[in-house]
Design a protein around this motif. Structure first.
Motif, PDB file in Angstrom:
ATOM      1  N   LYS A   5       0.921  -1.249   0.021  1.00 40.45           N
ATOM      2  CA  LYS A   5      -0.046   0.027   0.010  1.00 40.45           C
ATOM      3  C   LYS A   5       1.006   1.275  -0.073  1.00 40.45           C
ATOM      4  O   LYS A   5       0.583   2.057  -0.747  1.00 40.45           O
ATOM      5  CB  LYS A   5      -0.999   0.194   1.194  1.00 40.45           C
ATOM      6  N   CYS A   6       1.981   1.207   1.019  1.00 43.51           N
ATOM      7  CA  CYS A   6       2.573   2.632   1.094  1.00 43.51           C
ATOM      8  C   CYS A   6       3.973   2.468   0.577  1.00 43.51           C
ATOM      9  O   CYS A   6       4.858   3.381   0.659  1.00 43.51           O
ATOM     10  CB  CYS A   6       2.556   2.923   2.439  1.00 43.51           C
ATOM     11  N   CYS A   8       6.482   0.857   2.533  1.00 45.24           N
ATOM     12  CA  CYS A   8       7.064   0.724   3.638  1.00 45.24           C
ATOM     13  C   CYS A   8       8.015  -0.541   3.370  1.00 45.24           C
ATOM     14  O   CYS A   8       7.475  -1.697   3.133  1.00 45.24           O
ATOM     15  CB  CYS A   8       6.354   1.061   4.927  1.00 45.24           C
ATOM     16  N   CYS A  20       2.602  -3.241   8.819  1.00 48.25           N
ATOM     17  CA  CYS A  20       3.227  -2.107   8.304  1.00 48.25           C
ATOM     18  C   CYS A  20       2.899  -0.934   9.431  1.00 48.25           C
ATOM     19  O   CYS A  20       1.852  -0.613   9.411  1.00 48.25           O
ATOM     20  CB  CYS A  20       2.660  -1.443   6.981  1.00 48.25           C
ATOM     21  N   GLN A  22       3.248   2.347   9.109  1.00 47.31           N
ATOM     22  CA  GLN A  22       2.724   3.511   8.717  1.00 47.31           C
ATOM     23  C   GLN A  22       1.234   3.395   8.157  1.00 47.31           C
ATOM     24  O   GLN A  22       0.509   4.356   8.590  1.00 47.31           O
ATOM     25  CB  GLN A  22       3.600   4.052   7.582  1.00 47.31           C
ATOM     26  N   CYS A  23       0.769   2.537   7.575  1.00 51.29           N
ATOM     27  CA  CYS A  23      -0.545   2.293   7.010  1.00 51.29           C
ATOM     28  C   CYS A  23      -1.302   1.059   7.952  1.00 51.29           C
ATOM     29  O   CYS A  23      -2.478   0.781   7.576  1.00 51.29           O
ATOM     30  CB  CYS A  23      -0.633   2.125   5.639  1.00 51.29           C
TER      31      CYS A  23
END
Length: 320
Positions: A5-6, A8, A20, A22-23
């Protein structure tokens, strides 16, 4: 592992999951090292050992209709030739088998007849040169040989020797040589034979007179009858004739004129006896047609067929 998704790259472990930071996206931890994955290893192996493309079998060029017909016709010809050869081979085999059977049958026939031919040839040789076989039709030699007895005579008996007194001989009948007779020798060449009251007396060439042996004479009848004297000429002795009978030099009657034609040679009005002669009588003296009654009264030596040595039917008996 990278977050999809991001992006990372620092995912945190949470049990069996990766999170993750971050998300907060969560992923299963597969534990697969991309460097050691099966795909990577296969790629490396392929790079190190390149695989060549497999050979494709050549496909025969398509056959045109004319070539196909030719091939088909050749095949048919080969098949026909093969069939013809098989047929010919079978025919030859049958013919060979038939010929072998024919030869085998012929061989069997030959093998069957060979012993018969050999036996027949041996029988002919024996009958012609060694033995004479006969059936006695009358009782003139009773009791020694009876009617219908079967006898054997040796043809070799007189090849080197002459007949002896009292021998039983088989000979050609002097008055008809197609007929065979069997009698006993009584008078020898050069002797005078006299029969008186059934008894036989012999005068030898030196003048000696003796009575002939009669142990073999038929004992069932008393001998009777008188005849003689009958002189038996020696070989080379001269005889004379009165036109009806023949006489030796001593005046004794030898036989009738038929004797001259049979046994004598005429030379300047004289007759010379050409062969040795024998006077014979049957053992059944009262009932025997023998030298006493014949026109040609003597048996010539070369007309003797053999010495009777035994009878074999109806029972065997050897004669001395």
């Amino acid at each position: 592992m990278i977050c999809k998704k991001c992006g990372c790259t620092t995912l945190l472990e949470d049990g069996d999951l990766l999170v993750c930071p971050q998300c907060n996206a969560k992923y299963f931890d597969t534990g697969i090292d991309m460097e050691t994955s099966a795909t990577s290893r296969l790629d490396r192996l392929t790079d190190e050992h390149p695989v060549s493309a497999p050979e494709i079998p050549s496909v025969p060029a398509p056959v045109s209709n004319s070539d196909s017909d030719s091939v088909s016709e050749n095949k048919k010809t080969e098949e026909n030739n093969t069939a013809e050869e098989k047929k010919k081979k079978n025919k030859n085999h049958k013919k060979s088998k038939k010929e072998k059977a024919k030869k085998s049958k012929l061989r069997e026939t030959i093998d069957f007849f060979i012993p018969i031919v050999i036996a027949a040839a041996i029988a002919v040789v024996i009958k012609t040169f060694i033995l004479a076989n006969a059936v006695v039709p009358t009782g003139s030699m009773i009791p020694t040989i009876k009617e219908k007895d079967r006898i054997i005579a040796s043809r070799l008996a007189y090849h080197s020797d002459s007949p002896e007194r009292y021998d039983i001989i088989m000979f050609s009948y002097p008055d008809n040589e197609k007929t065979k007779f069997v009698k006993r020798v009584i008078g020898m060449p050069g002797e005078v034979v006299t029969v008186s009251d059934g008894e036989v007396f012999i005068t030898k060439s030196n003048g000696e007179i003796f009575k002939a042996e009669d142990s073999f004479v038929n004992p069932d009848e008393k001998p009777y009858g008188s005849s003689g004297p009958f002189y038996i000429p020696k070989k080379g002795e001269e005889i004379v004739t009165d036109g009806s009978y023949c006489y030796a030099g001593n005046g004794i009657k030898v036989g009738n004129t038929a004797f001259l034609n049979k046994y004598c040679d005429k030379k300047d009005g004289k007759y010379t006896v050409s062969e040795n002669l024998y006077f014979v009588i049957g053992d059944n003296i009262n009932n025997s047609m023998d030298s006493r009654m014949w026109t040609n009264k003597y048996v010539a030596e070369d007309k003797i067929l053999g010495k009777v040595i035994f009878k074999y039917y109806p029972k065997f008996e050897k004669f001395n």
